[in-house]
Design an enzyme around this catalytic site. Structure first.
Site, PDB file in Angstrom:
ATOM      1  N   ASP A   1      -4.549   0.857  -9.092  1.00 27.45           N
ATOM      2  CA  ASP A   1      -5.984   0.588  -9.196  1.00 27.45           C
ATOM      3  C   ASP A   1      -6.414   0.375 -10.643  1.00 27.45           C
ATOM      4  O   ASP A   1      -7.150  -0.559 -10.967  1.00 27.45           O
ATOM      5  CB  ASP A   1      -6.789   1.747  -8.586  1.00 27.45           C
ATOM      6  CG  ASP A   1      -6.403   2.022  -7.147  1.00 27.45           C
ATOM      7  OD1 ASP A   1      -5.658   1.209  -6.565  1.00 27.45           O
ATOM      8  OD2 ASP A   1      -6.831   3.057  -6.606  1.00 27.45           O
TER       9      ASP A   1
ATOM     10  N   GLU B   1       0.845  -1.198   0.000  1.00 28.05           N
ATOM     11  CA  GLU B   1       0.000   0.000   0.000  1.00 28.05           C
ATOM     12  C   GLU B   1       0.883   1.252   0.000  1.00 28.05           C
ATOM     13  O   GLU B   1       1.880   1.322   0.725  1.00 28.05           O
ATOM     14  CB  GLU B   1      -0.837  -0.041   1.271  1.00 28.05           C
ATOM     15  CG  GLU B   1      -2.321   0.050   1.177  1.00 28.05           C
ATOM     16  CD  GLU B   1      -3.060  -0.733   0.125  1.00 28.05           C
ATOM     17  OE1 GLU B   1      -3.023  -0.322  -1.047  1.00 28.05           O
ATOM     18  OE2 GLU B   1      -3.729  -1.719   0.480  1.00 28.05           O
ATOM     19  N   HIS B   2       0.536   2.207  -0.830  1.00 25.56           N
ATOM     20  CA  HIS B   2       1.304   3.453  -0.991  1.00 25.56           C
ATOM     21  C   HIS B   2       2.728   3.166  -1.478  1.00 25.56           C
ATOM     22  O   HIS B   2       3.651   3.921  -1.190  1.00 25.56           O
ATOM     23  CB  HIS B   2       1.316   4.276   0.314  1.00 25.56           C
ATOM     24  CG  HIS B   2      -0.038   4.825   0.650  1.00 25.56           C
ATOM     25  ND1 HIS B   2      -0.508   6.023   0.145  1.00 25.56           N
ATOM     26  CD2 HIS B   2      -1.052   4.317   1.391  1.00 25.56           C
ATOM     27  CE1 HIS B   2      -1.730   6.229   0.587  1.00 25.56           C
ATOM     28  NE2 HIS B   2      -2.101   5.200   1.342  1.00 25.56           N
TER      29      HIS B   2
ATOM     30  N   ASP C   1       2.994   2.137  -4.861  1.00 26.61           N
ATOM     31  CA  ASP C   1       2.980   2.279  -6.329  1.00 26.61           C
ATOM     32  C   ASP C   1       3.627   3.583  -6.792  1.00 26.61           C
ATOM     33  O   ASP C   1       4.496   3.578  -7.661  1.00 26.61           O
ATOM     34  CB  ASP C   1       1.577   2.065  -6.931  1.00 26.61           C
ATOM     35  CG  ASP C   1       0.467   2.932  -6.369  1.00 26.61           C
ATOM     36  OD1 ASP C   1       0.724   3.743  -5.451  1.00 26.61           O
ATOM     37  OD2 ASP C   1      -0.672   2.804  -6.863  1.00 26.61           O
TER      38      ASP C   1
ATOM     39  N   GLY D   1     -16.052   4.992  -1.994  1.00 21.79           N
ATOM     40  CA  GLY D   1     -15.271   5.428  -0.836  1.00 21.79           C
ATOM     41  C   GLY D   1     -14.906   4.303   0.115  1.00 21.79           C
ATOM     42  O   GLY D   1     -14.712   4.519   1.304  1.00 21.79           O
TER      43      GLY D   1
ATOM     44  N   SER E   1     -13.548   4.539  -8.492  1.00 24.44           N
ATOM     45  CA  SER E   1     -13.251   5.509  -9.553  1.00 24.44           C
ATOM     46  C   SER E   1     -12.383   4.886 -10.643  1.00 24.44           C
ATOM     47  O   SER E   1     -12.611   5.124 -11.832  1.00 24.44           O
ATOM     48  CB  SER E   1     -12.626   6.786  -8.987  1.00 24.44           C
ATOM     49  OG  SER E   1     -11.436   6.499  -8.325  1.00 24.44           O
TER      50      SER E   1
ATOM     51  N   TYR F   1      -3.879  12.392   0.981  1.00 26.14           N
ATOM     52  CA  TYR F   1      -3.205  11.405   0.114  1.00 26.14           C
ATOM     53  C   TYR F   1      -2.057  12.076  -0.631  1.00 26.14           C
ATOM     54  O   TYR F   1      -0.926  11.586  -0.638  1.00 26.14           O
ATOM     55  CB  TYR F   1      -4.216  10.819  -0.882  1.00 26.14           C
ATOM     56  CG  TYR F   1      -3.611   9.812  -1.836  1.00 26.14           C
ATOM     57  CD1 TYR F   1      -3.629   8.451  -1.566  1.00 26.14           C
ATOM     58  CD2 TYR F   1      -3.007  10.225  -3.027  1.00 26.14           C
ATOM     59  CE1 TYR F   1      -3.075   7.528  -2.440  1.00 26.14           C
ATOM     60  CE2 TYR F   1      -2.441   9.320  -3.900  1.00 26.14           C
ATOM     61  CZ  TYR F   1      -2.482   7.973  -3.608  1.00 26.14           C
ATOM     62  OH  TYR F   1      -1.914   7.065  -4.484  1.00 26.14           O
TER      63      TYR F   1
HETATM   64  C1  GLA Z   1      -5.220   4.573  -3.808  1.00 26.30           C
HETATM   65  C2  GLA Z   1      -4.467   4.970  -5.075  1.00 26.30           C
HETATM   66  C3  GLA Z   1      -3.434   3.908  -5.471  1.00 26.30           C
HETATM   67  C4  GLA Z   1      -2.556   3.517  -4.294  1.00 26.30           C
HETATM   68  C5  GLA Z   1      -3.411   3.235  -3.060  1.00 26.30           C
HETATM   69  C6  GLA Z   1      -2.570   2.978  -1.840  1.00 26.30           C
HETATM   70  O1  GLA Z   1      -6.020   3.456  -4.053  1.00 26.30           O
HETATM   71  O2  GLA Z   1      -5.345   5.179  -6.140  1.00 26.30           O
HETATM   72  O3  GLA Z   1      -2.666   4.355  -6.549  1.00 26.30           O
HETATM   73  O4  GLA Z   1      -1.601   4.506  -4.043  1.00 26.30           O
HETATM   74  O5  GLA Z   1      -4.303   4.280  -2.778  1.00 26.30           O
HETATM   75  O6  GLA Z   1      -1.830   1.822  -1.986  1.00 26.30           O
END
Ligand code: GLA
Length: 378
Positions: free
Chosen positions: A169, A32-33, A35, A119, A125, A221
């Site tokens: 995503d 997570e976070h 990418d 959400g 999205s 974010y």
């Molecule tokens: C959101 C963003 C992704 C990624 C995640 C965290 O979903 O769209 O690109 O950064 O958060 O992993």
């Protein structure tokens, strides 16, 4: 997914038949976070998706109806035609990003609907962007390769929706494959499918939606991303990817406490994704679960993208002896993802539901995970 409702609505509004396209939301087992830091992610597409009926209309205008909102929007294809409705900007952005890449499309009529909870950190999205990117590419025979379709969705977020997201995503929504997770290296863009069937080992994956709405637009974010970029540039790198804890410690004095902690989380997360892939190959799901907990507390304490409701759900999972549990997606609300042994599943769900409801006045929504295919024409 209710294809009939969408087809009927399309006929009622436009007097024609539209072609049906769909693209799913995603889970992410771990990573997570990472990418936008050039690291690894490990997502899979799910059986919750956006669905659209679309037909070129021979004009330069787009008419789109959001069935779930009971609301329509109409706009042109030029930069100055950006619609007022936020949801319509996802469709508009995709049209613009396709054209900016030198491809030509015309106007179209569309109806869409979806069952990806909004959400919830399941990428509703991205599912919407990917549905339209895939569909317009197909309808106009543009020949855009699938990776670029994901990039079109990502650029839509950046340029029309205000979220400086990574590629995970949209990538997962386009490239998902039933029964598989996909590990993507967000620096080289190489990816590999891993068969994933938790039940084979006596486990289940389940999402609990806290129903705390996470809203990445205008959220911290983007600030997280900026922190990471600051640290990377101080290290003379393009990305945090590949940074060691020693390197980070060496510049600690020059970083704000906040930037340091955020970078520390990212460095740890990179190692965790790779370890989870190895653990899966060895069939060691307990280790996978441990890494998930580590990710959660890193996201909560160091990256600071959790919230008390999600921390509470993870604590309940720990107390119930669940193998792994963590916040999923961008954070600030949404779902936890938990890896649960079959024999614990019912007790965990009951306990989590009761205790969460007692504290917050509503039950979390239980979403079993079914790993499914990515974008397609139906
Ligand atoms: C959101 C963003 C992704 C990624 C995640 C965290 O979903 O769209 O690109 O950064 O958060 O992993």
């Amino acid at each position: 997914m209710d294809t009939q409702t969408i087809s009927e609505r399309f006929r009622a509004l436009y007097g024609q038949e539209g072609t049906l396209y769909t693209s799913p939301g995603r889970i992410n087992l771990i990573g997570e976070h990472t990418d936008y830091n050039g690291g690894f992610v490990f997502p899979g597409a799910v059986d919750k998706a956006m669905l659209a009926a679309i037909r070129p209309n021979g004009t330069e205008r787009v008419r789109v109806w959001a069935e779930d909102l009971g609301e329509g929007s109409e706009f042109g294809l030029q930069e100055e035609d950006k619609p007022a409705e936020q949801w319509a900007c996802y469709v508009f952005g995709v049209c613009r990003e396709i054209q900016k890449r030198g491809y030509s499309i015309g106007g179209f009529d569309a109806v869409f609907s979806g069952d990806v909870p909004l959400g919830a950190g399941m990428s509703s999205s991205a599912a919407l962007e990917s549905t339209f990117a895939y569909a317009l590419n197909d309808l106009w025979g543009l020949g855009i390769e699938s990776f670029e379709l994901a990039r079109i969705g990502q650029a839509t977020e950046h340029n029309y929706c205000g979220v400086m997201c990574g590629i995970m995503d949209q990538f997962a929504s386009i490239h998902g494959k039933a029964g598989h997770l996909v590990r993507l290296d967000c620096r080289s863009m190489e990816y590999e499918y891993f068969p994933f069937d938790a039940s084979k080992y006596g486990y289940r994956l389940v999402l609990l939606n806290s129903c705390v709405k996470h809203e990445l637009v205008g959220s911290p974010y983007n600030e997280r991303r900026l922190s990471c970029e600051r640290v990377a540039s101080m290290l003379g790198r393009d990305f945090l990817r590949g940074t060691t804890l020693e390197e980070l410690e060496a510049i600690k004095e020059r970083l704000s406490e906040e930037d340091y902690k955020r970078a520390r989380y990212v460095v740890g997360e990179e190692a965790r994704v790779l370890d989870v892939c190895r653990a899966l190959e060895e069939g060691d799901l307990e280790r996978v679960g441990q890494r998930m907990y580590e990710t959660h507390w890193g996201m909560s304490r160091d990256y600071e993208v959790s919230c008390q409701e999600l921390d509470f759900l993870v604590e309940i999972a720990e107390e119930c002896g669940v193998s792994g549990s963590r916040i999923m997606g961008g954070g600030f609300g949404g779902c936890t993802i938990s890896l649960v042994k079959e024999e614990l599943y019912d007790r965990f769900i009951t306990t989590a539901t009761e205790r969460f409801a007692a504290r917050y006045g509503h039950a979390p929504k239980v979403i079993p995970v079914v790993i499914s295919d990515g974008a397609r024409r139906l």
